[in-house]
Write a protein that holds these residues in place. Sequence first.
Motif, mmCIF file in Angstrom:
data_model
loop_
_atom_site.group_PDB
_atom_site.id
_atom_site.type_symbol
_atom_site.label_atom_id
_atom_site.label_comp_id
_atom_site.label_asym_id
_atom_site.label_seq_id
_atom_site.Cartn_x
_atom_site.Cartn_y
_atom_site.Cartn_z
ATOM 1 N N GLN A 1 -9.845 5.739 -0.805
ATOM 2 C CA GLN A 1 -8.443 5.757 -0.364
ATOM 3 C C GLN A 1 -7.936 7.196 -0.257
ATOM 4 O O GLN A 1 -7.271 7.555 0.715
ATOM 5 N N LEU B 1 -6.453 0.782 4.366
ATOM 6 C CA LEU B 1 -6.230 1.233 2.991
ATOM 7 C C LEU B 1 -5.356 2.477 2.936
ATOM 8 O O LEU B 1 -4.916 2.872 1.858
ATOM 9 N N GLU C 1 -4.237 -2.272 2.206
ATOM 10 C CA GLU C 1 -5.248 -2.954 1.386
ATOM 11 C C GLU C 1 -6.619 -2.364 1.702
ATOM 12 O O GLU C 1 -6.868 -1.928 2.827
ATOM 13 N N ASP C 2 -7.498 -2.471 0.718
ATOM 14 C CA ASP C 2 -8.910 -2.169 0.940
ATOM 15 C C ASP C 2 -9.574 -3.485 1.352
ATOM 16 O O ASP C 2 -9.481 -4.491 0.624
#
Length: 207
Positions: A7, A74, A98-99
């Motif tokens: 990230q 992400l 989000e990942d």
Amino acid sequence: MGDASRQAHWENVYTTKSENEVSWFQQSPAPSLELIVQAGAVSSTAIIDIGGGASRLVDHLLEQGFEDLTVLDLSGAALKAAKARLGARADRVHWLVEDATIWEPVKRYDLWHDRAAFHFLTDTNDRAAYIDRLGRGLKIGGHAIIATFAPDGPEKCSGLPVARYDGATLARTLGAAFKLLHTQRHEHATPWDSRQIFQFSIFRRES
Ligand SMILES: C[S@@+](CC[C@H](N)C(=O)[O-])C[C@H]1O[C@@H](n2cnc3c(N)ncnc32)[C@H](O)[C@@H]1O
């Protein structure tokens, strides 16, 4: 690469570079738009762009009248840039920071699009986690369009190693639940006019 450093890498990219300073920039995401039509999408088709970043795909899909659009990435900075560009139109899109290997899908989409995110998953467990989300986030009968560097494409993107695929190796990686319907090669011209060979494939979720 761990989740936090992954990230941090992408936040750094999107906070230090403008959109045409990254190799993957496309003014018009033509291959994706063509394949989305080829997959049979209509205005009500629920589409998610996985690792959509600051891509202009969402702008084009809004212009074409698609009504159920989600962009997942992400990097919050990437989505912020896309929202700023879209202005008030951004309110018509669902944005998920989000990942894709950790995210818990809360609905099933009709169409999953990924240009140049899956190929960063060079770890077997990360790939398995992504494919698990693909299985849980895509309706049976739904389509996945996945674009990666081709076997003769670059070995790295954004300074990170990538896994390269053709349609057949990507199909084997995704597993029997995803039937390969179509695959094509695409030569992408970077903003500084170097060439990168991608493959774009359409899969249908069978089970
Ligand atoms: C090469 S860029 C491509 C961006 C966009 N798809 C496009 O075509 O312009 C890769 C994107 O994937 C995102 N990404 C990388 N790994 C990811 C992950 N595990 N989950 C979600 N997004 C991810 C990055 O933040 C970045 O926006």
